[in-house]
Design a protein around this motif. Structure first.
Motif, PDB file in Angstrom:
ATOM      1  N   GLU A 240       1.005  -1.097  -0.010  1.00  0.00           N
ATOM      2  CA  GLU A 240      -0.009   0.110  -0.115  1.00  0.00           C
ATOM      3  C   GLU A 240       0.852   1.128   0.033  1.00  0.00           C
ATOM      4  N   ASN A 241       0.287   2.280  -0.562  1.00  0.00           N
ATOM      5  CA  ASN A 241       0.901   3.569  -0.641  1.00  0.00           C
ATOM      6  C   ASN A 241       0.753   4.405   0.685  1.00  0.00           C
ATOM      7  N   THR A 243       1.451   7.194   2.365  1.00  0.00           N
ATOM      8  CA  THR A 243       0.779   8.562   2.463  1.00  0.00           C
ATOM      9  C   THR A 243      -0.488   8.650   1.855  1.00  0.00           C
ATOM     10  N   GLN A 244      -0.561   7.958   0.780  1.00  0.00           N
ATOM     11  CA  GLN A 244      -1.979   7.772   0.291  1.00  0.00           C
ATOM     12  C   GLN A 244      -3.145   7.465   1.289  1.00  0.00           C
ATOM     13  N   ARG A 245      -2.761   6.204   1.878  1.00  0.00           N
ATOM     14  CA  ARG A 245      -3.707   5.379   2.821  1.00  0.00           C
ATOM     15  C   ARG A 245      -3.808   6.321   3.977  1.00  0.00           C
ATOM     16  N   MET A 247      -3.899   9.681   4.216  1.00  0.00           N
ATOM     17  CA  MET A 247      -4.800  10.763   3.795  1.00  0.00           C
ATOM     18  C   MET A 247      -6.322  10.126   3.462  1.00  0.00           C
ATOM     19  N   GLU A 248      -6.433   9.020   3.208  1.00  0.00           N
ATOM     20  CA  GLU A 248      -7.713   8.449   2.755  1.00  0.00           C
ATOM     21  C   GLU A 248      -8.496   8.140   4.222  1.00  0.00           C
ATOM     22  N   GLU A 272       4.785  13.341   4.725  1.00  0.00           N
ATOM     23  CA  GLU A 272       3.960  13.963   3.461  1.00  0.00           C
ATOM     24  C   GLU A 272       2.305  14.122   3.737  1.00  0.00           C
ATOM     25  N   ALA A 273       1.949  13.325   4.802  1.00  0.00           N
ATOM     26  CA  ALA A 273       0.380  13.234   5.041  1.00  0.00           C
ATOM     27  C   ALA A 273       0.412  13.931   6.446  1.00  0.00           C
TER      28      ALA A 273
END
Length: 368
Positions: A240-241, A243-245, A247-248, A272-273
């Motif tokens: 899994e990414n 940063t992306q997770r 933020m989600e 980054e998050a």
């Protein structure tokens, strides 16, 4: 007196169970019969030369047991008392006198030089020095010589053999969340690494009332354990990414970031998050001490980011270890649920099991 100790004779070599000679307590020292001692990554790193300590070497820094004898000036513990043993500190420098002994100005001399701070030895093997006093204890042994300052009397129904990890790894993780960063109620926290320190942070976050507790950990059984202990989400950084997770899950970013990995790419991904006014706490030690953390200055300014190093969770062991045991007694800090015990004589099997990831937190106990 003659005792049994696990002696390291060189980097990446098995420990050798040997009879060594332990000095008698000085006026401010305490002799403890070790009933249990945590096996920590720091011990293995020290065995393998990361701190440059001389050999032969006796390690161990998460001891617990029963007081056997005390020096004439010791007043806080007496023979028969159950105790945990924590890190050593001088007691006279400004951090020590202001209640921050983890930042003692002579921390290295107190804990990392292979002897007492004055250079005298506490152990001999075959008439020659066995370098010891690691973290003021060297508790990979049947008995340890410690000081009154790093000895904590405990009152607990828990088996004393399991209390030792509170002296370092567990208090570091819990203290980072409860003391160092003082995570606010309803805040969000990401814990990077699901080992014992990270899992202690999860338990501390539950006590603090964090509403979102995310653990980033590649080992599935550790993610499962983190969820059992109170993590609301678990991220596999392999698939899994990160940063992306984050933020989600959080939408506005994460309030607190706690790193136990020492891996800059993992820390950067979490940063980054980061939310506005986020705090980043660092306890993970990289294999290379010269590693720097990339930090964009303008980005840090715009977010009002706080980045701080943490030692021992800003703990005052005499206060914090009893506090954690009170939470345990109330069913709110089940640190013993992550512990697996091994007989002391099987220390090398225990190290191998830890390296294979088969156990979460290891404690060595006397052979039956």
């Amino acid at each position: 007196m003659q005792i049994t100790a696990a002696v390291a004779h060189g980097p990446h070599q098995d420990f050798s169970i040997e009879t060594v000679e332990l000095a008698s307590p000085r006026s401010d020292e305490v002799l403890v019969e070790i009933r249990g001692v945590g096996l920590c990554h720091t011990d293995i790193a020290a065995r393998d030369g990361i701190y440059g300590l001389p050999y032969p070497l006796v390690l161990g820094h998460e001891g617990s047991g029963v007081v056997i004898a005390v020096g004439q000036d010791v007043t806080s513990v007496a023979p028969g008392d159950k105790v945990a043993v924590s890190f050593s500190s001088c007691g006279t420098c400004r951090p020590c006198t202001s209640g921050r002994p983890a930042y003692c100005t002579t921390f290295a001399q107190e804990n990392y030089i292979g002897s007492r701070p004055d250079g005298t030895q506490t152990m001999l093997t075959n008439g020659s020095p066995a370098h010891a006093n690691f973290f003021g204890q060297s508790s990979f042994a049947s008995h340890a010589l410690v000081t009154e300052r790093n000895t904590v009397k405990v009152d607990t129904e828990l088996d004393i053999s399991l209390v030792g990890p509170l002296g370092c790894g567990i208090q570091t993780g819990a203290g980072a969340v409860m003391k160092s960063m003082n995570c606010e109620k309803e805040s969000s926290l990401v814990v990077l690494g699901g080992g014992p320190v990270g899992l202690a942070a999860v338990m501390g976050a539950v006590i603090q009332g964090c509403s979102t507790i995310i653990v980033v950990e590649p080992v599935e059984n550790r993610r499962t354990t983190a969820t059992r202990l109170g993590a609301t989400h678990a991220i596999d950084p392999i698939t899994e990414n990160v940063t992306q997770r984050i933020m989600e899950i959080t939408a506005d970013g994460i309030d607190y970031i706690f790193d136990t990995t020492g891996r800059t790419e993992v820390i950067t991904a979490a940063m980054e998050a980061a939310a506005q006014n986020a705090t980043v706490g660092l306890v993970g030690v990289p294999a290379d001490f010269s590693v720097n953390l990339p930090l964009n200055i303008v980005g840090a300014m715009q977010k009002g980011l706080t980045v701080r190093g943490i030692v021992e969770g800003d703990s005052q062991p005499q206060l914090f270890i009893p506090e954690l045991l009170e939470y345990h007694a109330a069913g709110r800090f089940p640190f013993d649920s992550i512990i697996t015990t091994y007989p002391f004589s099987k220390i090398n099997d225990a190290v191998a099991a830890q390296e294979r990831g088969e156990v979460t937190k290891l404690v060595l106990v006397p052979d039956a």
